[in-house]
Write an enzyme that holds these catalytic residues in place. Sequence first.
Site, PDB file in Angstrom:
ATOM      1  N   GLU A  94       0.792  -1.226   0.000  1.00 53.00           N
ATOM      2  CA  GLU A  94       0.000   0.000   0.000  1.00 53.00           C
ATOM      3  C   GLU A  94       0.827   1.281   0.000  1.00 53.00           C
ATOM      4  OE1 GLU A  94      -3.171   0.308  -0.389  1.00 53.00           O
ATOM      5  OE2 GLU A  94      -3.761  -1.805  -0.257  1.00 53.00           O
ATOM      6  N   SER A 363     -58.722 -17.960  15.118  1.00 45.97           N
ATOM      7  CA  SER A 363     -59.395 -18.027  16.422  1.00 45.97           C
ATOM      8  C   SER A 363     -58.529 -17.544  17.578  1.00 45.97           C
ATOM      9  CB  SER A 363     -59.850 -19.464  16.696  1.00 45.97           C
ATOM     10  OG  SER A 363     -60.902 -19.821  15.826  1.00 45.97           O
TER      11      SER A 363
END
Length: 683
Positions: A94, A363
């Site tokens: 880098e 229900s």
Amino acid sequence: MKRAQLRRRKKQKSWFRRGLLAILFTLGIGLGGYSVLWFYTQLLGPPILAVPSANTYTDTLGTPVATRYSEERRKWMALDDMSPYLPMAFLAIEDQEFYEHSGFDYTRIAGALLADVKARKKVQGASTITQQYARNLYLTNEKTWTRKLKEALYAYRIEDAYDKDTILEGYLNTVYFGHGAYGVESASQTYYGKSAGELTVEEAAQLAAIPKGPSLYSPFLHPERAAERKNVVLSEMHRIGKLPDTMYERSKTIPVSFLKDDEKEVAVAPYYMEEARKEAQAILKDKGMQLEMGGYTIETAFHPQYQQAAEQAITRWMPDSDLQVGFMSQDASGHFVTAQVGGRNFVESPYNRVTQAKRQPGSAIKPILYAAALAEGFHPLTFLEVKETEFSYDDGRKVYIPKNVNGEFADKPISMAQALAISDNIYAVKTLEKIGYDAFQQTVDALHLNTKVHNTPASALGTSEVSLLRLTNAYTTIRNNGQYQDAKYVKRIKDRDGKVVYDAMEDALKPKQAIPAAHAYEVSHMLTGVFDSVYNDYSPVTGSLISAKLKRQYAAKSGTTLSDQYFIGYSPLLTAAVWNGFDEGKQVDTAQATHVTKQIWADFMETVHSGKAQTSFEVPRGVTGVLVDIETGGLASDACPNQRYIYVTKTDVPTKSCTELRGKEFDEDVEKWPFNPFDWLTD
């Protein structure tokens, strides 16, 4: 001749003056620029290098169960604690001049400029590690000259204020490696399952190969491409003299081993933790704080044993199909959610079927309907004629004919208590017809179900869509004798300094009475009848499938639609809810889904209650128990063998015996017993 010489001298002086002016102008620009940079640096001071740290989530006992920064994982590691090969590899690939330059590599900048000019657009980077660090902290990855200028200014300030090792350490802890991993320590744990301090030269080179393109060079996604890039890193390390010949040759031949799928860290209760994150984020936002800045400790109500019991029950009973599941448990005090499963696989589908899905409850809505009916003068021993019935609505333009699951009808009067135990649909629709839609809607709203009761008889059977979270919280409210609170995941939040910034016991809304305590308790006790075979008649009680394996008293209710199956119930300690169905809403195999749903619920409840003392529901004032004959609602005697304790308000206690009421004809026009023992039903 003289004129020519004079013109030549004037021209020379002119060029001299122009050159001098150009030099002075350049110097002025340079000094001005330097002055601006100096003033900029002095005025603003050193830039803050702090990065968002992880938020820690703890369970109900305070044990950390998840570390999270949004979708990111960040773990800071000191430069001295890293493998020496890590900084070596990154510097080689880098920024080889990192320790020599002052934040900018002018040779690389010139090369990048030339490439950009040729391409007539921004195509090549020239960023040093300092510039990349600045971008990681303050900027985005967009390729524009505006971003590059900002990056340069930040890099200048960083270099002016901090030493090289500090900058390198910060960079290595903020660079992105894909798969949510930020920094070398998180990346090392993600890819290798070990600390960044233990990495070999090959492993370090592999990590250094990733940031150029985390998705392109991920060893998990593109192993061959990642290996090629790793060899480029090793080659650069060797070229600049960081790797001896023998070590370089050997490192190229050694394969790097990564975590296998079954070795990768499995997130703990991801559906639960995501909801806790959302709640914490909203809480802090209301206080002018940001969860994203990190450093917070979020103390949740998560109960790891409950979560494990739920997951084991789901694994045990779910079929090998695309049938989905939703599960949650909630403690009785505080309405805190203690466990949650929002689907079969969070990675494949993070959609939470507990909190996000709104579906018809069937229900399972009946306890809310009957709570509304109790407020309108009904009680557990209110009898209605149950037979095949046509219900007209929409000013008589439409007709609705409800059926029961087994297609049978009682063809006789039954009580509300029995109707709820066997889930009779005709009783429910008649009840809604008598109390009206507005009364039902009022109770729905009081329980914060966030749904609209449609003006159709079928609304009594749960056709209005609701989330499992809200429905379960309504059941917990009934269990708590009508005291409503919002469902919650977060108990307390502390900042990075340990200061409590939120405490649910102090900051959350206080409980409020949503429905009368007496009515809530009457519903709770009626729901215990779901497991009592004394109510078996033309249809068995809906909990008969699992009643034999239950060793304590529970109150519960099932719910069935063409595409959904529910079972929700509670003990005095906690509530649990299970939903099964398909995401696309296709029809379920009712028999299979019913079996699965109820078995998951039963296994969970029995597991988490194992070893706990038997407790009873707290009976509120004004409510009393009485032994009655379920056939007539009269006081029980030896002559009436079908007996059960029923809890009613003291004003509704029967005064006549079952033998006095037996054999009496039912007045179908007014639908009441001529000799009903309750005042409100007598002529």
